[in-house]
Write an enzyme that holds these catalytic residues in place. Structure first.
Site, short mmCIF file in Angstrom:
data_model
loop_
_atom_site.label_atom_id
_atom_site.label_comp_id
_atom_site.label_asym_id
_atom_site.label_seq_id
_atom_site.Cartn_x
_atom_site.Cartn_y
_atom_site.Cartn_z
N HIS A 82 -1.77 6.65 3.68
CA HIS A 82 -2.46 7.02 2.44
C HIS A 82 -1.44 7.55 1.44
O HIS A 82 -0.56 8.33 1.80
CB HIS A 82 -3.48 8.13 2.70
N HIS B 167 -1.96 2.12 8.42
CA HIS B 167 -1.81 2.38 6.98
C HIS B 167 -1.31 3.78 6.73
O HIS B 167 -1.46 4.69 7.55
CB HIS B 167 -3.14 2.16 6.24
N TYR C 139 -6.41 2.47 14.47
CA TYR C 139 -7.40 3.31 15.16
C TYR C 139 -8.81 2.78 14.92
O TYR C 139 -9.06 2.12 13.91
CB TYR C 139 -7.28 4.78 14.73
N ARG D 197 -9.22 0.15 11.97
CA ARG D 197 -8.43 0.17 10.74
C ARG D 197 -7.03 -0.36 11.02
O ARG D 197 -6.38 0.07 11.97
CB ARG D 197 -8.28 1.61 10.20
#
Lengths: 188, 244
Positions: free
Chosen positions: B169, B167, B154, B164
């Site tokens: 978190h 991923h 995004y 980014r």
């Protein structure tokens, strides 16, 4: 040896996973022993602006100075109603609040006794790794001999680690990430 | 100023944790990440010994975690859109000892690269069948396992045309206050990784690569989901207070 997994920022979007349903802002139950306190403050950036997207976690001993942890072998009874962990997000004004009890003194290195204190891990967008600090309490006689406070040589800097009591019984601990009043942060 | 390990050996009488190796963690200020400099201290961090306060920490066992919380694809009436994946691994310490019974909390964007968070303004669709948050507890061998969908990349406003890499978190506690870790897991071969300031904030390239999961054919379930393995290494503890 295995290599450490590096830290990465918590980012701006953690609330729905970490704090919407898993905030712990009330640490004490009605049965918990000790002096009730409110610990509150603001998180401010290096230009004095509120940090509205921080997560604050605290860790503390019970009123007798015992931690709810298997490695605490201090010879004193533990309060089974108290776990010592708190977590909340800062609000749009950068404010955070915990209702807890004042911790007792905890054994320190050598034969020292640590003054009552609460550990803080602070996470936020912009931080690549959490910042670590400690909350101490104003007018505690043990502050003068505390082995960690004593590592901060400058009086003005040491004052950033002391929460002051307000009239309503709450202790105020503002966290300044930078600027003239920058809080002391620790390398652990 | 004394170095931390000198303080530890002089002052501790509970075994502390090993110092963080050079380059293994991001340092600050890190201006490539635009919101970093105004949020980090300018004065040096003060090294402190690991006392009983630092070597204890929230075990968090008083809050029950349900098995179903580890499956992010079954939280709603229907299945989420996107590529179903399995993410698993071992939580260990630097001495390769298992870290059992530790809470892992994860959150992520959906397959379109959109978080359910109200502050996410990316004009990509939300998925009514995907929240993107899960929890699990490592087992007695340190193993954990999530079922989710592969998140999308995004855009963000850090710099011109900034994106980014995909991923997830991950937040975990470990056995003490100083083992607390919040990190992000990336996917192998992502072309955005060399361009991402957050990934590149880790100085040591070998340490950085530890943030990238590996494709795991053995964990892949035929006809159902690809497997990715992501081992997580927390700080290891000294054997005795005086160990150098």
């Amino acid at each position: 040896m295995a290599g450490l997994t590096p830290s990465q920022t918590v980012g701006p979007f953690f609330h729905y996973a970490l704090t919407d349903d898993h905030t712990v802002s009330e640490l004490a139950s009605p049965q918990t022993r000790g002096q009730r306190i409110t610990l509150r403050g603001r998180v401010l950036d290096g230009e004095g602006r509120a940090v509205p997207d921080a997560m604050i976690e605290i860790w503390q001993a019970d009123a007798e100075g015992r931690y709810d942890h298997p490695d605490d072998h201090q010879d004193r009874p533990r309060d089974p109603t108290f776990h010592g962990f708190g977590r909340c997000a800062s609000d749009e004004r950068g404010c955070y609040t915990f209702r807890t009890i004042k911790p007792g003194p905890v054994a320190g290195p050598g034969n020292t006794l640590q003054a009552p204190h609460i550990l803080v891990n602070l996470f936020a967008r912009g931080l690549l790794k959490q910042l670590v600090t400690r909350v101490y309490f104003a007018h505690e006689p043990l502050n003068d001999s505390d082995p960690v406070l004593g590592l901060v040589e400058d009086d003005g800097r040491r004052a950033t680690l002391i929460a002051n009591a307000e009239g309503d019984g709450s202790y105020v601990f503002d966290i300044h990430l930078g600027g003239a009043s920058e809080t002391v942060f620790f390398e652990t | 100023m004394a170095k931390p390990h000198e303080l530890w050996s002089a002052m501790s009488d509970v075994p502390g944790y090993r110092p963080i190796p050079e380059g293994a963690m991001p340092t600050h200020p890190f201006p490539d990440y635009r919101s970093n400099p105004v949020r980090v201290p300018r004065r040096p961090l003060v090294p402190i010994p690991h006392t009983l306060s630092e070597v204890t920490g929230p075990v968090y066992g008083h809050e029950a975690v349900r098995t179903a919380e580890a499956d992010l694809t079954t939280q709603h009436a229907g299945a989420p859109l996107g590529e179903r994946i399995i993410v698993w691994g071992r939580v260990i310490d630097e001495d390769e000892r298992a870290v059992p019974n530790t809470l892992l909390e994860i959150w992520q964007a959906n397959a379109a690269g959109r978080y359910i968070h109200q502050l996410d303004q990316h004009p990509a669709p939300l998925d009514p069948n995907f929240t993107g948050a899960g929890r699990a507890v490592s087992d007695s061998q340190g193993n954990y396992r999530f079922v989710t969908i592969r998140p999308g990349a995004y855009p963000w406003k850090n710099h011109d045309n900034a994106w980014r890499p995909a991923h997830i978190h991950i937040s975990l506690f470990g056995p003490s206050f100083v083992t607390r870790l919040v990190t992000q897991m990336y996917f192998p071969g992502d072309p955005l990784l060399p361009l991402d300031p957050i990934y590149n904030s880790v100085p040591d390239p070998r340490a950085r690569e530890r943030l990238v999961a590996s494709f795991d054919l053995e964990a892949t379930v035929p006809e159902w989901a690809l497997g990715y393995r992501f081992d997580i290494v927390l700080r290891g503890r000294r054997a005795t207070p005086m160990e150098a």
